[in-house]
Design a protein around this motif. Sequence first.
Motif, PDB file in Angstrom:
ATOM      1  N   TRP A   1      30.061 -88.069 -35.643  1.00  0.00           N
ATOM      2  CA  TRP A   1      30.713 -86.940 -36.302  1.00  0.00           C
ATOM      3  C   TRP A   1      29.902 -85.654 -36.109  1.00  0.00           C
ATOM      4  N   ARG A   2      28.589 -85.787 -36.080  1.00  0.00           N
ATOM      5  CA  ARG A   2      27.753 -84.614 -35.818  1.00  0.00           C
ATOM      6  C   ARG A   2      28.023 -84.072 -34.417  1.00  0.00           C
ATOM      7  N   VAL A   3      28.181 -84.955 -33.440  1.00  0.00           N
ATOM      8  CA  VAL A   3      28.508 -84.531 -32.079  1.00  0.00           C
ATOM      9  C   VAL A   3      29.849 -83.796 -32.067  1.00  0.00           C
ATOM     10  N   VAL A   4      30.816 -84.323 -32.795  1.00  0.00           N
ATOM     11  CA  VAL A   4      32.139 -83.703 -32.859  1.00  0.00           C
ATOM     12  C   VAL A   4      32.052 -82.308 -33.466  1.00  0.00           C
ATOM     13  N   ARG A   5      31.334 -82.181 -34.569  1.00  0.00           N
ATOM     14  CA  ARG A   5      31.210 -80.875 -35.232  1.00  0.00           C
ATOM     15  C   ARG A   5      30.502 -79.860 -34.332  1.00  0.00           C
ATOM     16  N   GLU A   6      29.463 -80.305 -33.646  1.00  0.00           N
ATOM     17  CA  GLU A   6      28.745 -79.398 -32.748  1.00  0.00           C
ATOM     18  C   GLU A   6      29.646 -78.926 -31.617  1.00  0.00           C
ATOM     19  N   THR A   7      30.498 -79.814 -31.134  1.00  0.00           N
ATOM     20  CA  THR A   7      31.414 -79.446 -30.049  1.00  0.00           C
ATOM     21  C   THR A   7      32.418 -78.400 -30.528  1.00  0.00           C
ATOM     22  N   ALA A   8      33.001 -78.613 -31.685  1.00  0.00           N
ATOM     23  CA  ALA A   8      33.967 -77.652 -32.228  1.00  0.00           C
ATOM     24  C   ALA A   8      33.324 -76.293 -32.470  1.00  0.00           C
ATOM     25  N   ALA A   9      32.071 -76.302 -32.886  1.00  0.00           N
ATOM     26  CA  ALA A   9      31.363 -75.051 -33.161  1.00  0.00           C
ATOM     27  C   ALA A   9      31.106 -74.243 -31.892  1.00  0.00           C
ATOM     28  N   ARG A  10      31.214 -74.902 -30.747  1.00  0.00           N
ATOM     29  CA  ARG A  10      31.020 -74.204 -29.462  1.00  0.00           C
ATOM     30  C   ARG A  10      32.279 -73.473 -29.005  1.00  0.00           C
ATOM     31  N   GLY A  11      33.324 -73.517 -29.800  1.00  0.00           N
ATOM     32  CA  GLY A  11      34.551 -72.834 -29.436  1.00  0.00           C
ATOM     33  C   GLY A  11      35.586 -73.739 -28.812  1.00  0.00           C
ATOM     34  N   ILE A  12      35.438 -75.056 -29.014  1.00  0.00           N
ATOM     35  CA  ILE A  12      36.378 -76.039 -28.482  1.00  0.00           C
ATOM     36  C   ILE A  12      37.241 -76.556 -29.623  1.00  0.00           C
ATOM     37  N   ALA A  13      38.555 -76.594 -29.422  1.00  0.00           N
ATOM     38  CA  ALA A  13      39.450 -77.201 -30.397  1.00  0.00           C
ATOM     39  C   ALA A  13      39.334 -78.716 -30.287  1.00  0.00           C
ATOM     40  N   VAL A  14      39.095 -79.394 -31.404  1.00  0.00           N
ATOM     41  CA  VAL A  14      38.856 -80.844 -31.370  1.00  0.00           C
ATOM     42  C   VAL A  14      39.732 -81.548 -32.397  1.00  0.00           C
ATOM     43  N   LEU A  15      40.454 -82.571 -31.929  1.00  0.00           N
ATOM     44  CA  LEU A  15      41.195 -83.481 -32.793  1.00  0.00           C
ATOM     45  C   LEU A  15      40.600 -84.868 -32.648  1.00  0.00           C
ATOM     46  N   VAL A  16      40.272 -85.503 -33.771  1.00  0.00           N
ATOM     47  CA  VAL A  16      39.809 -86.890 -33.779  1.00  0.00           C
ATOM     48  C   VAL A  16      40.902 -87.755 -34.371  1.00  0.00           C
ATOM     49  N   VAL A  17      41.326 -88.755 -33.607  1.00  0.00           N
ATOM     50  CA  VAL A  17      42.301 -89.737 -34.088  1.00  0.00           C
ATOM     51  C   VAL A  17      41.527 -90.985 -34.485  1.00  0.00           C
ATOM     52  N   THR A  18      41.607 -91.370 -35.750  1.00  0.00           N
ATOM     53  CA  THR A  18      40.823 -92.494 -36.232  1.00  0.00           C
ATOM     54  C   THR A  18      41.659 -93.313 -37.202  1.00  0.00           C
ATOM     55  N   ASP A  19      41.006 -94.244 -37.924  1.00  0.00           N
ATOM     56  CA  ASP A  19      41.734 -95.034 -38.914  1.00  0.00           C
ATOM     57  C   ASP A  19      41.426 -94.525 -40.318  1.00  0.00           C
ATOM     58  N   ALA A  20      42.167 -95.044 -41.288  1.00  0.00           N
ATOM     59  CA  ALA A  20      42.049 -94.544 -42.654  1.00  0.00           C
ATOM     60  C   ALA A  20      40.664 -94.807 -43.241  1.00  0.00           C
ATOM     61  N   ALA A  21      40.084 -95.974 -42.943  1.00  0.00           N
ATOM     62  CA  ALA A  21      38.769 -96.296 -43.491  1.00  0.00           C
ATOM     63  C   ALA A  21      37.707 -95.333 -42.980  1.00  0.00           C
ATOM     64  N   THR A  22      37.760 -95.006 -41.684  1.00  0.00           N
ATOM     65  CA  THR A  22      36.774 -94.078 -41.129  1.00  0.00           C
ATOM     66  C   THR A  22      36.975 -92.680 -41.691  1.00  0.00           C
ATOM     67  N   LEU A  23      38.222 -92.262 -41.824  1.00  0.00           N
ATOM     68  CA  LEU A  23      38.494 -90.960 -42.420  1.00  0.00           C
ATOM     69  C   LEU A  23      37.914 -90.884 -43.828  1.00  0.00           C
ATOM     70  N   ALA A  24      38.116 -91.937 -44.621  1.00  0.00           N
ATOM     71  CA  ALA A  24      37.567 -91.955 -45.974  1.00  0.00           C
ATOM     72  C   ALA A  24      36.044 -91.866 -45.950  1.00  0.00           C
ATOM     73  N   HIS A  25      35.420 -92.543 -44.992  1.00  0.00           N
ATOM     74  CA  HIS A  25      33.964 -92.487 -44.852  1.00  0.00           C
ATOM     75  C   HIS A  25      33.510 -91.065 -44.518  1.00  0.00           C
ATOM     76  N   LEU A  26      34.191 -90.411 -43.602  1.00  0.00           N
ATOM     77  CA  LEU A  26      33.829 -89.051 -43.227  1.00  0.00           C
ATOM     78  C   LEU A  26      33.989 -88.091 -44.406  1.00  0.00           C
ATOM     79  N   GLU A  27      35.000 -88.325 -45.221  1.00  0.00           N
ATOM     80  CA  GLU A  27      35.223 -87.472 -46.387  1.00  0.00           C
ATOM     81  C   GLU A  27      34.085 -87.570 -47.393  1.00  0.00           C
ATOM     82  N   ARG A  28      33.390 -88.699 -47.396  1.00  0.00           N
ATOM     83  CA  ARG A  28      32.281 -88.895 -48.342  1.00  0.00           C
ATOM     84  C   ARG A  28      30.959 -88.338 -47.841  1.00  0.00           C
ATOM     85  N   LEU A  29      30.900 -87.953 -46.571  1.00  0.00           N
ATOM     86  CA  LEU A  29      29.653 -87.422 -46.030  1.00  0.00           C
ATOM     87  C   LEU A  29      29.340 -86.070 -46.669  1.00  0.00           C
ATOM     88  N   PRO A  30      28.058 -85.779 -46.889  1.00  0.00           N
ATOM     89  CA  PRO A  30      27.701 -84.471 -47.459  1.00  0.00           C
ATOM     90  C   PRO A  30      28.036 -83.350 -46.495  1.00  0.00           C
TER      91      PRO A  30
END
Length: 232
Positions: A175-204
Amino acid sequence: MIRVTLDGAAVGTGRAAALPPVSASFAPGVPTVVATEGGIRPTVLSLAASGRMKLDAGSVTAVELADDGDGDAHDHVLRPAALRRAIALIDTPLVADHSDEVSIATVVREELALAGVRGSRVELSVDRRDRHPFGSLGGADRLRLLIELALLRPDVAALVITSPERHGGEPALWWRVVRETAARGIAVLVVTDAATLAHLERLPEPEPDTSAASHSPHPAPPASPLAESRTS
């Protein structure tokens, strides 16, 4: 820079639909995450979001953003062929993935060929393990390598990353790699499952970044990038 919008994009109808209606948008600055479950739906959603799948309902559009980022009349909609060139699929099962058994060097050669880069060796921080199996890379390293190779392709301004959770490891790392990529001016969509999405939502929330992302002509929106859309 582009903004891609799915407006009720669907493939098939009813309970057996390959893709129930999805509405979401991804743009530079902050990645968007969409959760979908079941069979080939992650691949179908990825194909739809990148303009590579015929829809039975809804639409997918990509707008090239004006330099001022205000979304005014200077922005213009990309034609379908240009939309497909602008969006790269990353590790999409059955479409754009690589066997774990092939070497890292083979993956690099294949991706460089897609980018039209030949006759040169590109160093992409894989710790000189290029003869090792591609599957020996951890999830974050694997994703970073595929992203950097995809961004060598002409016209690519957006990425659709499919099911990165399937390779295991701690989601926070990729997820850190994904965020760094988007911050470089790239539009990023991540397709994942509900459990992973819930996990990402809990990250600080990450610490405020005063680097290149904060100086982008299209700064990240204040809204949460997660759970913009879910499919069932």
